[in-house]
Design a protein around this motif. Structure first.
Motif, PDB file in Angstrom:
ATOM      1  N   GLU A 278      -9.637  -3.580  -0.795  1.00  0.00           N
ATOM      2  CA  GLU A 278     -10.757  -3.483  -1.750  1.00  0.00           C
ATOM      3  C   GLU A 278     -10.322  -3.923  -3.141  1.00  0.00           C
ATOM      4  OE1 GLU A 278     -12.751   0.305  -1.879  1.00  0.00           O
ATOM      5  OE2 GLU A 278     -12.649   0.495   0.313  1.00  0.00           O
ATOM      6  N   TYR A 279      -9.143  -3.458  -3.572  1.00  0.00           N
ATOM      7  CA  TYR A 279      -8.627  -3.824  -4.892  1.00  0.00           C
ATOM      8  C   TYR A 279      -8.356  -5.322  -4.981  1.00  0.00           C
ATOM      9  CZ  TYR A 279      -7.928   1.182  -5.898  1.00  0.00           C
ATOM     10  OH  TYR A 279      -8.098   2.517  -6.121  1.00  0.00           O
TER      11      TYR A 279
ATOM     12  N   SER B 157      -6.844  -0.225   3.522  1.00  0.00           N
ATOM     13  CA  SER B 157      -8.235  -0.596   3.230  1.00  0.00           C
ATOM     14  C   SER B 157      -8.525  -0.514   1.730  1.00  0.00           C
ATOM     15  CB  SER B 157      -9.212   0.265   4.028  1.00  0.00           C
ATOM     16  OG  SER B 157      -9.029   1.626   3.737  1.00  0.00           O
ATOM     17  N   THR B 158      -7.974   0.477   1.054  1.00  0.00           N
ATOM     18  CA  THR B 158      -8.150   0.565  -0.400  1.00  0.00           C
ATOM     19  C   THR B 158      -7.481  -0.618  -1.085  1.00  0.00           C
ATOM     20  OG1 THR B 158      -8.276   2.977  -0.323  1.00  0.00           O
ATOM     21  CG2 THR B 158      -7.708   1.979  -2.445  1.00  0.00           C
TER      22      THR B 158
ATOM     23  N   ALA C 289       0.841  -1.205   0.000  1.00  0.00           N
ATOM     24  CA  ALA C 289       0.000   0.000   0.000  1.00  0.00           C
ATOM     25  C   ALA C 289       0.874   1.252   0.000  1.00  0.00           C
ATOM     26  CB  ALA C 289      -0.930  -0.014   1.215  1.00  0.00           C
TER      27      ALA C 289
ATOM     28  N   ILE D  95      -1.438   4.199  -1.514  1.00  0.00           N
ATOM     29  CA  ILE D  95      -2.847   4.056  -1.147  1.00  0.00           C
ATOM     30  C   ILE D  95      -2.941   3.495   0.272  1.00  0.00           C
ATOM     31  CG2 ILE D  95      -3.613   3.745  -3.535  1.00  0.00           C
ATOM     32  CD1 ILE D  95      -3.804   0.725  -2.988  1.00  0.00           C
ATOM     33  N   SER D  96      -4.134   3.510   0.839  1.00  0.00           N
ATOM     34  CA  SER D  96      -4.314   2.981   2.193  1.00  0.00           C
ATOM     35  C   SER D  96      -4.451   1.460   2.164  1.00  0.00           C
ATOM     36  CB  SER D  96      -5.570   3.591   2.826  1.00  0.00           C
ATOM     37  OG  SER D  96      -6.732   3.104   2.161  1.00  0.00           O
TER      38      SER D  96
END
Length: 101
Positions: free
Chosen positions: A57-58, A53-54, A45, A50-51
């Motif tokens: 999601e990916y 959590s993102t 990340a 990016i975080s």
């Protein structure tokens, strides 16, 4: 093939080749630094900005493949590069490219 001994050392055998299937995968060097083959979630990340959590999601959406090694989830360096290569350019980059033509 054994190396010829010198006065200070005994005959030294080279190590056996690695036992692998197919091509041997080794970390790449860039600018004197070794590039990891894979990253844990936090490092992946951070590497692409990016975080966590993102990133999860990916992974869930199938946009970034991940693998499990024991209890750890890892993402291969080449998969992060492929994800970035597939991302669209920003509007500023598109404008700059148009102005260079």
């Amino acid at each position: 093939m054994p190396r010829a001994p010198n006065r200070n050392s005994p005959l030294v055998e080279p190590p056996p080749p690695p036992k692998t299937r197919g091509e041997r995968i080794v970390p790449r060097e860039r600018g004197g630094h070794i590039v990891p083959l894979a990253y844990r979630i936090e490092d992946a990340a951070a590497a692409i900005g990016i975080s966590r959590s993102t990133l999860f999601e990916y992974i869930k959406d199938g946009r970034i493949p991940s693998r499990k090694i024991g209890a750890s989830t890892v993402i291969r360096h080449q998969d992060l590069e492929a994800f970035l290569d597939a991302a669209p350019f920003s509007a500023a980059t598109k404008d700059a490219q148009r102005s260079m033509r």
